[in-house]
Design a protein around this motif. Sequence first.
Motif, PDB file in Angstrom:
ATOM      1  N   LEU A  30       3.406  21.536 -21.602  1.00 53.12           N
ATOM      2  CA  LEU A  30       3.217  21.100 -20.941  1.00 53.12           C
ATOM      3  C   LEU A  30       1.717  21.277 -21.232  1.00 53.12           C
ATOM      4  CD1 LEU A  30       1.191  19.038 -18.465  1.00 53.12           C
ATOM      5  CD2 LEU A  30       1.925  21.474 -17.089  1.00 53.12           C
ATOM      6  N   VAL A  31       1.705  22.815 -21.606  1.00 50.56           N
ATOM      7  CA  VAL A  31       0.078  23.060 -22.005  1.00 50.56           C
ATOM      8  C   VAL A  31      -0.639  23.002 -23.731  1.00 50.56           C
ATOM      9  CG1 VAL A  31      -0.746  25.471 -22.969  1.00 50.56           C
ATOM     10  CG2 VAL A  31       0.447  25.257 -20.735  1.00 50.56           C
ATOM     11  N   LEU A  32       0.812  22.497 -23.956  1.00 50.80           N
ATOM     12  CA  LEU A  32       0.594  22.086 -25.584  1.00 50.80           C
ATOM     13  C   LEU A  32       0.520  20.809 -25.618  1.00 50.80           C
ATOM     14  CD1 LEU A  32       3.340  23.260 -28.026  1.00 50.80           C
ATOM     15  CD2 LEU A  32       1.591  24.292 -27.449  1.00 50.80           C
ATOM     16  N   ALA A  33       0.547  19.722 -24.484  1.00 50.12           N
ATOM     17  CA  ALA A  33       0.203  18.271 -24.415  1.00 50.12           C
ATOM     18  C   ALA A  33      -1.462  18.701 -24.461  1.00 50.12           C
ATOM     19  CB  ALA A  33       0.787  17.892 -23.072  1.00 50.12           C
ATOM     20  N   ALA A  34      -1.469  19.249 -23.352  1.00 53.13           N
ATOM     21  CA  ALA A  34      -2.435  19.606 -22.587  1.00 53.13           C
ATOM     22  C   ALA A  34      -3.682  20.297 -23.915  1.00 53.13           C
ATOM     23  CB  ALA A  34      -2.833  20.484 -21.425  1.00 53.13           C
ATOM     24  N   ASN A  35      -3.467  20.894 -24.018  1.00 53.29           N
ATOM     25  CA  ASN A  35      -4.176  21.296 -25.387  1.00 53.29           C
ATOM     26  C   ASN A  35      -4.353  20.170 -26.690  1.00 53.29           C
ATOM     27  OD1 ASN A  35      -4.804  24.150 -24.272  1.00 53.29           O
ATOM     28  ND2 ASN A  35      -2.487  25.018 -25.290  1.00 53.29           N
ATOM     29  N   MET A  36      -3.434  19.275 -27.032  1.00 49.32           N
ATOM     30  CA  MET A  36      -3.701  18.741 -27.532  1.00 49.32           C
ATOM     31  C   MET A  36      -4.777  17.577 -28.030  1.00 49.32           C
ATOM     32  SD  MET A  36      -0.494  15.799 -29.662  1.00 49.32           S
ATOM     33  CE  MET A  36       0.572  16.994 -30.405  1.00 49.32           C
ATOM     34  N   GLY A  37      -4.348  16.916 -25.953  1.00 47.46           N
ATOM     35  CA  GLY A  37      -5.941  16.607 -25.675  1.00 47.46           C
ATOM     36  C   GLY A  37      -6.483  17.329 -25.787  1.00 47.46           C
ATOM     37  N   THR A  38      -6.874  18.308 -25.679  1.00 44.12           N
ATOM     38  CA  THR A  38      -8.743  19.015 -25.952  1.00 44.12           C
ATOM     39  C   THR A  38      -8.522  18.824 -26.952  1.00 44.12           C
ATOM     40  OG1 THR A  38      -7.922  20.977 -26.030  1.00 44.12           O
ATOM     41  CG2 THR A  38      -8.421  20.164 -23.304  1.00 44.12           C
ATOM     42  N   GLY A  39      -7.484  19.279 -28.068  1.00 48.25           N
ATOM     43  CA  GLY A  39      -8.542  18.794 -29.641  1.00 48.25           C
ATOM     44  C   GLY A  39      -8.760  17.498 -29.782  1.00 48.25           C
ATOM     45  N   ILE A  40      -7.666  16.828 -29.499  1.00 54.62           N
ATOM     46  CA  ILE A  40      -8.532  15.557 -29.904  1.00 54.62           C
ATOM     47  C   ILE A  40      -9.150  14.243 -29.665  1.00 54.62           C
ATOM     48  CG2 ILE A  40      -8.035  12.676 -29.640  1.00 54.62           C
ATOM     49  CD1 ILE A  40      -4.912  13.254 -29.411  1.00 54.62           C
ATOM     50  N   ILE A  41     -10.063  15.264 -28.234  1.00 56.12           N
ATOM     51  CA  ILE A  41     -11.763  14.801 -27.904  1.00 56.12           C
ATOM     52  C   ILE A  41     -12.777  15.825 -28.758  1.00 56.12           C
ATOM     53  CG2 ILE A  41     -13.223  15.061 -25.772  1.00 56.12           C
ATOM     54  CD1 ILE A  41     -10.483  14.456 -23.728  1.00 56.12           C
ATOM     55  N   THR A  42     -12.719  17.156 -28.394  1.00 55.21           N
ATOM     56  CA  THR A  42     -13.405  17.722 -29.687  1.00 55.21           C
ATOM     57  C   THR A  42     -13.583  17.828 -30.606  1.00 55.21           C
ATOM     58  OG1 THR A  42     -11.521  19.147 -30.040  1.00 55.21           O
ATOM     59  CG2 THR A  42     -12.759  19.829 -28.144  1.00 55.21           C
ATOM     60  N   SER A  43     -11.979  17.530 -31.557  1.00 52.59           N
ATOM     61  CA  SER A  43     -12.483  16.691 -32.889  1.00 52.59           C
ATOM     62  C   SER A  43     -12.678  15.586 -33.037  1.00 52.59           C
ATOM     63  CB  SER A  43     -10.920  16.421 -33.817  1.00 52.59           C
ATOM     64  OG  SER A  43     -10.259  17.458 -33.395  1.00 52.59           O
ATOM     65  N   ARG A  44     -12.518  14.180 -32.152  1.00 56.40           N
ATOM     66  CA  ARG A  44     -13.054  12.940 -32.736  1.00 56.40           C
ATOM     67  C   ARG A  44     -15.015  13.405 -32.135  1.00 56.40           C
ATOM     68  NH1 ARG A  44     -10.860   8.582 -33.786  1.00 56.40           N
ATOM     69  NH2 ARG A  44      -8.727   8.960 -33.934  1.00 56.40           N
ATOM     70  N   GLN A 324      -4.418  11.464 -38.933  1.00 55.89           N
ATOM     71  CA  GLN A 324      -4.938  10.944 -39.078  1.00 55.89           C
ATOM     72  C   GLN A 324      -5.993  10.099 -37.610  1.00 55.89           C
ATOM     73  OE1 GLN A 324      -5.118   7.485 -41.630  1.00 55.89           O
ATOM     74  NE2 GLN A 324      -6.724   7.165 -42.284  1.00 55.89           N
ATOM     75  N   LEU A 325      -4.716   9.443 -36.924  1.00 57.36           N
ATOM     76  CA  LEU A 325      -4.630   8.855 -35.892  1.00 57.36           C
ATOM     77  C   LEU A 325      -5.768   9.407 -34.493  1.00 57.36           C
ATOM     78  CD1 LEU A 325      -3.494   6.153 -33.838  1.00 57.36           C
ATOM     79  CD2 LEU A 325      -1.364   7.806 -33.709  1.00 57.36           C
ATOM     80  N   LEU A 326      -4.320  10.656 -34.803  1.00 57.05           N
ATOM     81  CA  LEU A 326      -5.160  11.321 -33.612  1.00 57.05           C
ATOM     82  C   LEU A 326      -6.378  12.410 -33.331  1.00 57.05           C
ATOM     83  CD1 LEU A 326      -1.356  13.560 -32.635  1.00 57.05           C
ATOM     84  CD2 LEU A 326      -2.602  11.394 -31.108  1.00 57.05           C
ATOM     85  N   TYR A 327      -6.618  12.255 -34.826  1.00 60.04           N
ATOM     86  CA  TYR A 327      -8.142  13.493 -34.641  1.00 60.04           C
ATOM     87  C   TYR A 327      -8.782  12.637 -35.761  1.00 60.04           C
ATOM     88  CZ  TYR A 327      -5.033  17.069 -33.437  1.00 60.04           C
ATOM     89  OH  TYR A 327      -4.059  17.663 -32.174  1.00 60.04           O
ATOM     90  N   GLY A 328      -8.515  11.737 -36.176  1.00 57.16           N
ATOM     91  CA  GLY A 328      -9.726  10.428 -36.953  1.00 57.16           C
ATOM     92  C   GLY A 328      -9.130  11.290 -39.038  1.00 57.16           C
ATOM     93  N   ASP A 329     -10.444  10.377 -39.409  1.00 57.88           N
ATOM     94  CA  ASP A 329     -10.261   9.931 -41.028  1.00 57.88           C
ATOM     95  C   ASP A 329     -10.627  11.577 -41.586  1.00 57.88           C
ATOM     96  OD1 ASP A 329      -8.648   7.945 -40.602  1.00 57.88           O
ATOM     97  OD2 ASP A 329     -10.473   6.599 -41.641  1.00 57.88           O
ATOM     98  N   LYS A 330     -11.710  12.307 -40.687  1.00 59.25           N
ATOM     99  CA  LYS A 330     -11.874  13.225 -41.439  1.00 59.25           C
ATOM    100  C   LYS A 330     -11.385  14.617 -41.492  1.00 59.25           C
ATOM    101  CE  LYS A 330     -17.256  11.843 -40.665  1.00 59.25           C
ATOM    102  NZ  LYS A 330     -18.266  12.123 -40.236  1.00 59.25           N
ATOM    103  N   PHE A 331     -10.226  14.281 -40.690  1.00 60.96           N
ATOM    104  CA  PHE A 331      -9.374  15.328 -40.864  1.00 60.96           C
ATOM    105  C   PHE A 331      -7.935  15.771 -41.707  1.00 60.96           C
ATOM    106  CE2 PHE A 331     -11.802  16.322 -36.662  1.00 60.96           C
ATOM    107  CZ  PHE A 331     -11.891  17.239 -36.987  1.00 60.96           C
ATOM    108  N   VAL A 332      -7.411  14.739 -41.994  1.00 61.02           N
ATOM    109  CA  VAL A 332      -6.904  14.436 -42.992  1.00 61.02           C
ATOM    110  C   VAL A 332      -6.714  14.934 -44.298  1.00 61.02           C
ATOM    111  CG1 VAL A 332      -5.439  12.903 -44.694  1.00 61.02           C
ATOM    112  CG2 VAL A 332      -6.285  11.849 -42.894  1.00 61.02           C
TER     113      VAL A 332
END
Length: 441
Positions: A30-44, A324-332
């Motif tokens: 659950l923590v990892l899922a939430a952290n993935m969500g926060t990472g996606i938001i901050t990265s994009r 690419q899908l989750l964080y965007g092209d610039k993070f590939v």
Amino acid sequence: MKAIRSRVQWVLNGRSSTAATLQTVMARILVLAANMGTGIITSRALEPQGRGEYNAIALWPQFLAYLLMLGLPSAIQYNFKRHPEKESELFSAALGLSMVLGLFAMTLGIVFMPRFLPQYSADVIRFAQWYMLLAPIVLLTEIFFSILEANQEFTFVNQLRSLQPLFTLAILGALALTEWLTPLTAALAYSIPGLPLFFWMWRYLWQRFHPRWKGLGSAYRLLVGYGIRAYGMNLLGTLAEKIDQALVVTMLSPASMGLYTLALSVSRMLGLFHSSTITVLLPKIAARPIEEVVALTGRAVRVSTAVTVVVALAVSIPIPFLIQLLYGDKFVEAVGVFRILSAEIAIGGAAWVLAQAFMAVGRPGALTVVEAISVLVTVPLLLILIPIYGLEGAGWSLLISTIFRLVCLLAGYPLLLKVRPPSLIATRNDIDFLRQVFFHQ
């Protein structure tokens, strides 16, 4: 010998141990899922440059707090298990020591922050100095978690560890929707949810242990005596875990820091099974006979490593598409270093599980030597390989030093503990154990 084997088998198959481990795994998923969500938001929202600035701000309170923790988490877990009649005194002493060390970490960070972040703007440096006010809370939070885990209150710990990233995710989402998300507001979003949880733990532990401030000489001696012996390991372990980020943040651009921290955070998700195992393992094996310690540690390292390797291999192929899908092209660009760090986390997790045996039998000083070797290998490699290979140079440095650590730990079993090291290859019995845990519990 039969009695020992019978007792080990009971512990290995005991419902309480298995339930605690599975509960910890589920909470961390659950923590990892939430952290993935926060990472996606901050990265994009922030892109590599902004994410690098945020990580530069957020790195130092945790890094310096862990650096100055004086081995207290390990000392707490060992002494709470060994001296349950002194819980109140031990809690009181731990509280006093933690506050002093936290204030020292805060002062150190504020004074030296311009030297820590030479390539960053004055605004980022100034905010990072203010952010150091959280260092005492970071340190005390880890101490509180150690006390709860020492008392095997894993349900409470899992609830607390799950709430903060969920609150952070909600705050970051709101900031992104209102277009207020910046490196500075992102740092606040990560820290603010931890404050009520911190005070919640403080109140709970205060009411339970009723701290006092007189007659604590024995408790201080127990904590400091064990902590000093464990401190070398904790200090070097913190350096081994964070020194790569500290050097990347000073040697490369903010954008490179953003790419590296993304690869690091995604790869660290693979450490879920090892970290969950360690959380439950040490309180279970502390102060037990050596035969039980080795048997428990062996199964723990084989099962957790087998699961980690399978997941890492499954993820390594589609990872370019996923990033690419989750964080965007610039993070590939982070894909290459991610694959290196995935191998490092599988090997490093196995090494940390093996290290718990030394902690459990009261030999933390031996791990100091192992961590010293790891740091002595890591730092020169980072200084040499980062300027040449950039981000992947940092990844290769960690992987090589982690292999050294694993070899040293395996050698330490016959040399120091006078027993054969556990096998790292999963057996049919281990697979049957996994099947029983996941399908028959």
